[in-house]
Write a protein that holds these residues in place. Sequence first.
Motif, PDB file in Angstrom:
ATOM      1  N   ALA A 100       0.824  -1.211   0.000  1.00  0.00           N
ATOM      2  CA  ALA A 100       0.000   0.000   0.000  1.00  0.00           C
ATOM      3  C   ALA A 100       0.855   1.258   0.000  1.00  0.00           C
ATOM      4  CB  ALA A 100      -0.930  -0.005   1.209  1.00  0.00           C
ATOM      5  N   LEU A 101       2.014   1.174   0.639  1.00  0.00           N
ATOM      6  CA  LEU A 101       2.907   2.336   0.707  1.00  0.00           C
ATOM      7  C   LEU A 101       3.867   2.392  -0.475  1.00  0.00           C
ATOM      8  CD1 LEU A 101       3.682   2.256   4.534  1.00  0.00           C
ATOM      9  CD2 LEU A 101       2.095   3.763   3.324  1.00  0.00           C
ATOM     10  N   GLN A 308      -5.545   3.893   4.553  1.00  0.00           N
ATOM     11  CA  GLN A 308      -5.744   5.316   4.324  1.00  0.00           C
ATOM     12  C   GLN A 308      -5.184   6.080   5.525  1.00  0.00           C
ATOM     13  OE1 GLN A 308      -9.701   6.426   2.361  1.00  0.00           O
ATOM     14  NE2 GLN A 308     -10.167   4.420   3.202  1.00  0.00           N
ATOM     15  N   THR A 309      -4.104   6.782   5.303  1.00  0.00           N
ATOM     16  CA  THR A 309      -3.472   7.518   6.390  1.00  0.00           C
ATOM     17  C   THR A 309      -4.284   8.768   6.726  1.00  0.00           C
ATOM     18  OG1 THR A 309      -2.132   8.853   4.876  1.00  0.00           O
ATOM     19  CG2 THR A 309      -1.203   6.729   5.594  1.00  0.00           C
ATOM     20  N   LYS A 310      -3.954   9.356   7.864  1.00  0.00           N
ATOM     21  CA  LYS A 310      -4.627  10.581   8.289  1.00  0.00           C
ATOM     22  C   LYS A 310      -4.467  11.672   7.232  1.00  0.00           C
ATOM     23  CE  LYS A 310      -4.362  14.247  11.770  1.00  0.00           C
ATOM     24  NZ  LYS A 310      -3.715  14.695  13.025  1.00  0.00           N
ATOM     25  N   GLU A 311      -3.291  11.763   6.631  1.00  0.00           N
ATOM     26  CA  GLU A 311      -3.027  12.799   5.627  1.00  0.00           C
ATOM     27  C   GLU A 311      -3.888  12.591   4.386  1.00  0.00           C
ATOM     28  OE1 GLU A 311      -0.691  11.086   7.241  1.00  0.00           O
ATOM     29  OE2 GLU A 311      -0.026  12.729   8.556  1.00  0.00           O
ATOM     30  N   ILE A 312      -4.023  11.333   3.959  1.00  0.00           N
ATOM     31  CA  ILE A 312      -4.831  11.036   2.774  1.00  0.00           C
ATOM     32  C   ILE A 312      -6.299  11.351   3.037  1.00  0.00           C
ATOM     33  CG2 ILE A 312      -5.685   9.169   1.290  1.00  0.00           C
ATOM     34  CD1 ILE A 312      -2.930   7.846   1.611  1.00  0.00           C
ATOM     35  N   ILE A 313      -6.793  10.916   4.195  1.00  0.00           N
ATOM     36  CA  ILE A 313      -8.195  11.180   4.547  1.00  0.00           C
ATOM     37  C   ILE A 313      -8.456  12.678   4.605  1.00  0.00           C
ATOM     38  CG2 ILE A 313      -9.877  11.021   6.435  1.00  0.00           C
ATOM     39  CD1 ILE A 313      -8.791   8.227   7.024  1.00  0.00           C
ATOM     40  N   SER A 334     -13.933   4.057  12.804  1.00  0.00           N
ATOM     41  CA  SER A 334     -12.734   3.767  13.608  1.00  0.00           C
ATOM     42  C   SER A 334     -11.460   4.275  12.942  1.00  0.00           C
ATOM     43  CB  SER A 334     -12.617   2.260  13.855  1.00  0.00           C
ATOM     44  OG  SER A 334     -12.592   1.545  12.630  1.00  0.00           O
ATOM     45  N   HIS A 335     -11.501   4.476  11.598  1.00  0.00           N
ATOM     46  CA  HIS A 335     -10.324   4.975  10.883  1.00  0.00           C
ATOM     47  C   HIS A 335     -10.322   6.493  10.752  1.00  0.00           C
ATOM     48  CE1 HIS A 335      -9.850   0.830   8.710  1.00  0.00           C
ATOM     49  NE2 HIS A 335      -9.354   0.836   9.931  1.00  0.00           N
ATOM     50  N   TRP A 336     -11.433   7.121  11.105  1.00  0.00           N
ATOM     51  CA  TRP A 336     -11.540   8.570  10.886  1.00  0.00           C
ATOM     52  C   TRP A 336     -10.757   9.316  11.960  1.00  0.00           C
ATOM     53  CZ3 TRP A 336     -13.336  10.960   6.688  1.00  0.00           C
ATOM     54  CH2 TRP A 336     -13.433  12.354   6.743  1.00  0.00           C
ATOM     55  N   PRO A 337      -9.841  10.225  11.552  1.00  0.00           N
ATOM     56  CA  PRO A 337      -9.057  11.001  12.527  1.00  0.00           C
ATOM     57  C   PRO A 337      -9.969  11.913  13.350  1.00  0.00           C
ATOM     58  CG  PRO A 337      -8.113  11.144  10.306  1.00  0.00           C
ATOM     59  CD  PRO A 337      -9.463  10.529  10.154  1.00  0.00           C
ATOM     60  N   LYS A 338      -9.781  11.916  14.662  1.00  0.00           N
ATOM     61  CA  LYS A 338     -10.661  12.680  15.549  1.00  0.00           C
ATOM     62  C   LYS A 338     -10.505  14.182  15.386  1.00  0.00           C
ATOM     63  CE  LYS A 338     -11.342   9.193  19.152  1.00  0.00           C
ATOM     64  NZ  LYS A 338     -11.040   8.082  18.252  1.00  0.00           N
ATOM     65  N   ASP A 339      -9.344  14.638  14.883  1.00  0.00           N
ATOM     66  CA  ASP A 339      -9.129  16.078  14.735  1.00  0.00           C
ATOM     67  C   ASP A 339      -9.477  16.587  13.332  1.00  0.00           C
ATOM     68  OD1 ASP A 339      -7.073  14.646  13.611  1.00  0.00           O
ATOM     69  OD2 ASP A 339      -5.518  16.120  14.082  1.00  0.00           O
ATOM     70  N   VAL A 340     -10.129  15.750  12.521  1.00  0.00           N
ATOM     71  CA  VAL A 340     -10.558  16.160  11.171  1.00  0.00           C
ATOM     72  C   VAL A 340     -12.085  16.248  11.158  1.00  0.00           C
ATOM     73  CG1 VAL A 340     -10.632  15.556   8.724  1.00  0.00           C
ATOM     74  CG2 VAL A 340      -8.555  15.120  10.046  1.00  0.00           C
ATOM     75  N   ILE A 412      -1.583   8.133  -5.477  1.00  0.00           N
ATOM     76  CA  ILE A 412      -1.831   8.316  -4.048  1.00  0.00           C
ATOM     77  C   ILE A 412      -0.718   9.112  -3.372  1.00  0.00           C
ATOM     78  CG2 ILE A 412      -0.721   6.109  -3.434  1.00  0.00           C
ATOM     79  CD1 ILE A 412      -3.826   7.612  -1.730  1.00  0.00           C
ATOM     80  N   GLN A 413       0.520   8.963  -3.883  1.00  0.00           N
ATOM     81  CA  GLN A 413       1.658   9.647  -3.265  1.00  0.00           C
ATOM     82  C   GLN A 413       1.608  11.162  -3.456  1.00  0.00           C
ATOM     83  OE1 GLN A 413       1.841   7.171  -5.445  1.00  0.00           O
ATOM     84  NE2 GLN A 413       2.876   5.423  -4.491  1.00  0.00           N
ATOM     85  N   THR A 414       0.891  11.606  -4.503  1.00  0.00           N
ATOM     86  CA  THR A 414       0.856  13.044  -4.812  1.00  0.00           C
ATOM     87  C   THR A 414      -0.549  13.630  -4.659  1.00  0.00           C
ATOM     88  OG1 THR A 414       0.531  12.530  -7.165  1.00  0.00           O
ATOM     89  CG2 THR A 414       2.804  12.826  -6.399  1.00  0.00           C
TER      90      THR A 414
END
Length: 523
Positions: A100-101, A308-313, A334-340, A412-414
């Motif tokens: 994935a990475l 899906q990382t926090k940055e991607i989300i 459960s995957h959703w960042p709490k500060d977004v 995904i990287q960009t």
Amino acid sequence: MAAHRSWLLVSFFLLEVLLLEAAKILTISTLSGSHYIVMNRVSEILHGGGHNVTKLLYGTTHLPGFGKEKPPYRVINWYLPEDQQKKIDNNLLLLSEELALGRFEHHTIVKIHRHFGDLCNHLLSRKDIMEFLKNANFDLVLFESIDYCSSLIVEKLGKQFVLFLAFQLGFMDFELQRVPLSYVPVYGSGLTDRMDFWGRVKNFLMFFDLSRKQREILSQYDSTIQEHFAEGSRPVLSDLLLKAELWFVNCDFAFEFARPLFPNIVYVGGLLDKPVQPIPQDLENFITLFGDSGFVLVALGTIAIKFQTKEIIKEMNNAFAHLPQGVIWACKDSHWPKDVTLAPNVKIMDWLPQTDLLAHPSIRLFVTHGGMNSVNEAIQHGVPMVGIPFFFDQPENMIRVEAKTIGVSIQIQTLKAETFARTMKEVIEDKRYKSAAMASKIIRHSHPLTPSQRLVGWIDHILQTGGAAHLKPYAFQQPWHEQYLLDVFLFLLGLTLGTVWLCVKILGAVIRYLSGARKVKQT
């Protein structure tokens, strides 16, 4: 006239089904995720076609929407001891994360097959299962072509078998090795069928690179073969695949580039299509809020969702906020960042009825990882796509989507919110993409037989005829130098050079003779 011809073809296949006695068919599924979904559907179709189907399934499936209803066919589950299973699950999770990475893709795939080679060793050591399979006396076995362990199982059983390829056909071109490289792009090349000179050079060289990589992958099963097959009768894994009676391929020319096919290769793209069901009322209410603007469906597959990382989300969420459409997004709480903060036009769900939403009249765009099943479903309903490919066949699938103007892809990287939003708006607003998607839909739907009818009809055909020897080209038995006429070329080259050499020698002798005669005359 066309409708009458279609009805005659359907009637012919139905008549074959009625005349054929129910066969005992074994399907094998040792892979999870989308692979399980495909093999489950194949087993259902064969059962519905009147055959007695038994499925050998590794473990159980934990996919949302699956496993709740008991399948209509017989299922035999096999498991590893709990401690071994936990170790293997953790190992697979780490390898999937590597993929994935985007790190060391081929190296990681080799390690994944090493894992499956060990798993195969466990299965072949299960005397209870192997004895059951031998005693069941199946008429035919069907499994996925990349499930190499199943090839070894069938070799042990000595049964005829059919392969199902869940990807595009190019994924197995190394095994078939009969590819016109001038216009059929090699898997992983990133090329289309319209190659310039340097594209053809790249394609030619990448074919040999693919061959090297595939040999390395197949070698991960060598120790299993040595342990379970006696010396002198050990099979060559790549040769086993050529014994297949038929190859079913999970795509068609609504998606794939046109290319020559052997008679025993059958395209069944759209096999997962089922009657559309009404969507839940809460989803219908959400879609209604956006009126004529419609909605965007976002589903990145069962594996990709986990990574899906926090940055991607965050970037995706910001991009969706700039759209006038509503967005229905398969993303677990459960995957959703709490500060977004979730954009006001976005609805996230742990699971969603993807096929039913793709068939909804208000859909404007499908944001997908580019997996074959998802691409097939989008084509089935004429929905343009924006792809975010992660690994495996996904980048290659999106190359074909772009080449046919059904959509575009973003790496995904960009991925950044501004460019992602701009890309989605372009695909939604530019009518070329919707027109191309609808054209592919027409190609898919206008086939005289449905994918299910093709699958059952061809299975019945080889059962009636005792196999598909009449469909297999002799090329499968020829050495490579004969297939490419290298022996003929070298013979003709040698004959030409020999003739030229002989002519030169004769001409030289004549010249010398004439020169000598002239000198004698002068004296």
